[in-house]
Write an enzyme that holds these catalytic residues in place. Structure first.
Site, PDB file in Angstrom:
ATOM      1  N   ARG A  98       0.849  -1.195   0.000  1.00 27.90           N
ATOM      2  CA  ARG A  98       0.000   0.000   0.000  1.00 27.90           C
ATOM      3  C   ARG A  98       0.885   1.246   0.000  1.00 27.90           C
ATOM      4  NH1 ARG A  98      -5.266  -1.694   2.143  1.00 27.90           N
ATOM      5  NH2 ARG A  98      -5.408  -3.784   1.293  1.00 27.90           N
TER       6      ARG A  98
ATOM      7  N   GLU B 249       0.626   4.104   0.897  1.00 26.65           N
ATOM      8  CA  GLU B 249      -0.115   5.082   1.701  1.00 26.65           C
ATOM      9  C   GLU B 249       0.864   5.998   2.415  1.00 26.65           C
ATOM     10  OE1 GLU B 249      -4.211   3.349   3.518  1.00 26.65           O
ATOM     11  OE2 GLU B 249      -2.454   2.104   3.709  1.00 26.65           O
TER      12      GLU B 249
HETATM   13  O1  4AD Z   1      -9.234  -3.123   4.848  1.00 26.99           O
HETATM   14  P1  4AD Z   1      -8.346  -3.688   3.794  1.00 26.99           P
HETATM   15  O2  4AD Z   1      -7.725  -2.703   2.886  1.00 26.99           O
HETATM   16  O3  4AD Z   1      -9.208  -4.760   2.990  1.00 26.99           O
HETATM   17  C1  4AD Z   1      -8.756  -5.504   1.930  1.00 26.99           C
HETATM   18  O4  4AD Z   1      -7.623  -5.560   1.540  1.00 26.99           O
HETATM   19  C2  4AD Z   1      -9.833  -6.355   1.364  1.00 26.99           C
HETATM   20  N1  4AD Z   1      -9.376  -6.919   0.091  1.00 26.99           N
HETATM   21  C3  4AD Z   1     -10.153  -7.454   2.326  1.00 26.99           C
HETATM   22  C4  4AD Z   1     -11.276  -8.295   1.899  1.00 26.99           C
HETATM   23  O5  4AD Z   1     -11.152  -9.505   1.855  1.00 26.99           O
HETATM   24  N2  4AD Z   1     -12.373  -7.687   1.599  1.00 26.99           N
HETATM   25  O6  4AD Z   1      -7.222  -4.555   4.476  1.00 26.99           O
HETATM   26  C5  4AD Z   1      -7.538  -5.666   5.276  1.00 26.99           C
HETATM   27  C6  4AD Z   1      -6.793  -5.593   6.600  1.00 26.99           C
HETATM   28  C7  4AD Z   1      -7.188  -4.413   7.482  1.00 26.99           C
HETATM   29  O7  4AD Z   1      -8.312  -4.706   8.266  1.00 26.99           O
HETATM   30  C8  4AD Z   1      -5.960  -4.236   8.323  1.00 26.99           C
HETATM   31  O8  4AD Z   1      -5.904  -5.184   9.382  1.00 26.99           O
HETATM   32  C9  4AD Z   1      -4.851  -4.557   7.343  1.00 26.99           C
HETATM   33  O9  4AD Z   1      -5.412  -5.385   6.347  1.00 26.99           O
HETATM   34  N3  4AD Z   1      -4.316  -3.332   6.747  1.00 26.99           N
HETATM   35  C10 4AD Z   1      -3.119  -2.792   7.057  1.00 26.99           C
HETATM   36  N4  4AD Z   1      -2.169  -3.171   7.920  1.00 26.99           N
HETATM   37  C11 4AD Z   1      -1.040  -2.426   7.986  1.00 26.99           C
HETATM   38  N5  4AD Z   1      -0.826  -1.326   7.235  1.00 26.99           N
HETATM   39  C12 4AD Z   1      -1.753  -0.910   6.334  1.00 26.99           C
HETATM   40  N6  4AD Z   1      -1.509   0.151   5.575  1.00 26.99           N
HETATM   41  C13 4AD Z   1      -2.968  -1.653   6.223  1.00 26.99           C
HETATM   42  N7  4AD Z   1      -4.062  -1.539   5.447  1.00 26.99           N
HETATM   43  C14 4AD Z   1      -4.870  -2.563   5.790  1.00 26.99           C
END
Ligand code: 4AD
Length: 460
Positions: free
Chosen positions: A233, A235
């Site tokens: 990511r 970000e």
């Molecule tokens: O919420 P996210 O972005 O969801 C997905 O990636 C979907 N594809 C999931 C799905 O099956 N629908 O990411 C999922 C999880 C978050 O709840 C968080 O725990 C973790 O990934 N996460 C991060 N952890 C660390 N750093 C970041 N920048 C994160 N972004 C998400």
């Protein structure tokens, strides 16, 4: 470890027997006093005291040897030879308190250069102001040394256990472990958080999640699938819980009747993981000694609240909130506190999110298109999971992708995969580092990432 096995070994030694040992470890601490030297040997999360006394009669330990031992640099790797004995009184400051080694020899295997910080400072409790301190940046700049502290050693054993327990539970329900590509033609989660790259001259990006591939695997009739792998990511978030690369634990499965089937799996999975982590007493103790935390409270079955119920709890607590908008980090935290007070749990599922707050592939709720068959899951008021039932109709999927501003051309094959008969399905993504951080009540995700990648950190 070899060190922790010693206590048992010494206690099992019969009368008149001598417990001769040769142990390898790091020189955690060393101090000399006249004709004696006290060495603390460290291996993993364990520390053990070794004493050397000049003995004129036997000449086993000489003054020269005391000088040699006390002159060695901290963190050098040494082999200590001696006799293990029950300690006269408990050895303070060492994890192994009941035994010490009366050293007869010490050999340096690998000498350490002067350290960028004192390991003892990196082992100190954050609220302990009695000694030197070392800041997080210095620790992370020298992460290969920082990882040696007993608490860090234990943190990564817990992190390993989280992954192992996840895998065990998934395999236990006959889900197939998949390995999806990390180079993709387009983004899966939308937004600007994509690392772009050139793939043989074509635009491509690093996978933001295994989302598209795990769904296409469902269309190949594997049954349930799961993956533990890196997620990227781009970000620019300088927060305590965002990384630019983290480990995603994902699963995806067919749904027969209702998206609650997904919640049942999550419930069973996490109760299984939390029960398993509770068994890691030694590691939890080592972490608690440096980063004290309250043990996680969880219910069985886990608490499930609808988004609307969550909004109502917040409104009753005086928070002004748009019921069709996503929660902010602050409102999530506050809701976590309210839930803990009311239901006595640190772990809960919040489901049926508003459409505006979810990615394009999320299934709208059949009875009200303002909502979706989706959920987030929280530990101590912070998100660790997001997931949903997915849209498996290519026409609706295209419509939603366009409405969310995605370039449909880059996900053409993904959308097409649902044209040939696609079962209703759903799943979720779990952030491994977040689960470890929040289970342990730690305050920063960098503590549970081996070599963290954040917007400014690319080495070591
Ligand atoms: O919420 P996210 O972005 O969801 C997905 O990636 C979907 N594809 C999931 C799905 O099956 N629908 O990411 C999922 C999880 C978050 O709840 C968080 O725990 C973790 O990934 N996460 C991060 N952890 C660390 N750093 C970041 N920048 C994160 N972004 C998400």
């Amino acid at each position: 470890t070899e060190l922790s096995a010693l206590e048992e070994k010494v206690k099992g030694t019969g009368d008149g027997e001598v417990c001769q040992v040769r142990m390898r470890g790091r020189l955690h601490a060393v101090r000399g006093k006249g004709k004696s030297a006290f060495v603390v040997l460290r291996s993993g999360t364990e520390t053990l005291q070794c004493v050397f006394f000049v003995d004129k009669e036997s000449k086993v330990v000489s003054k020269g040897m005391i000088k040699y031992v006390t002159g060695l640099s901290k963190e050098s790797i040494v082999d200590v030879e001696g006799v293990a004995v029950v300690a006269d009184k408990p050895v303070d400051g060492c994890s192994i308190k009941g035994v010490e080694i009366q050293g007869t020899g010490l050999f340096c295997v690998s000498r350490a250069a002067p350290l960028p910080f004192d390991i003892a400072d990196a082992c100190r409790r954050e609220d302990d102001t009695t000694g030197g301190t070392v800041n997080q940046d210095t620790r992370l700049n020298n992460r290969y040394i920082d990882l040696r502290t007993p608490a860090n050693n234990a943190i990564f054993r817990i992190q390993s256990a989280v992954g192992q327990l996840f895998r065990e539970n998934m395999l236990g329900r006959d889900f197939v472990e998949i390995h999806s590509p990390k180079i993709m033609a387009g983004s899966s989660e939308g937004g600007s958080s994509v690392f772009e790259l050139s793939y043989m001259g074509r635009p491509a990006c690093l996978a933001q999640s295994p989302q598209l591939c795990k769904q296409m695997a469902i269309c190949a009739d594997f049954g349930g699938v799961f993956e533990i792998g890196p997620v990227f990511r781009a970000e620019k978030s300088f927060t305590h819980r965002h990384l630019c690369e983290f480990v995603g634990m994902d699963f995806e499965m067919p749904i027969k009747e209702h998206y609650f089937e997904l919640l049942d799996v999550i419930d069973d999975l996490f109760v299984y993981m939390f029960d398993g982590l509770k068994q890691k007493k030694k590691e939890l103790e080592a972490i608690n000694a440096q980063y004290p935390f309250e043990p996680l409270e969880y219910l069985r079955p886990s608490l499930r609240l609808t988004f609307e119920e969550g909004v109502k709890m917040l409104q009753e607590a005086g928070v002004e909130i748009d019921p069709l908008d996503d929660l902010s980090t602050e409102t999530e935290r506050l809701l976590g506190k309210l839930v803990k007070e009311k239901y006595k749990t640190d772990f809960y599922i919040l489901h049926r999110y508003p459409l505006n707050a979810r990615p394009f592939y999320t299934m709208p709720a059949p009875d009200n298109p303002d909502y979706t068959n989706s959920y987030d899951v929280f530990i101590r008021g912070e998100e660790i999971i997001s997931g949903a039932q997915r849209i498996h109709d290519p026409v609706l999927l295209t419509e939603r992708a366009k409405a969310c501003g995605l370039d449909v051309a880059t996900i053409e094959s993904y959308i097409k995969s649902f044209s040939y008969g696609a079962p209703p399905h759903g799943g979720c993504g779990v952030g491994l580092e977040r689960v470890a951080m929040l289970y342990l009540g730690l305050n920063n995700i960098r503590k549970t990432s081996l070599f963290p990648r954040d917007p400014t950190r690319l080495t070591p």
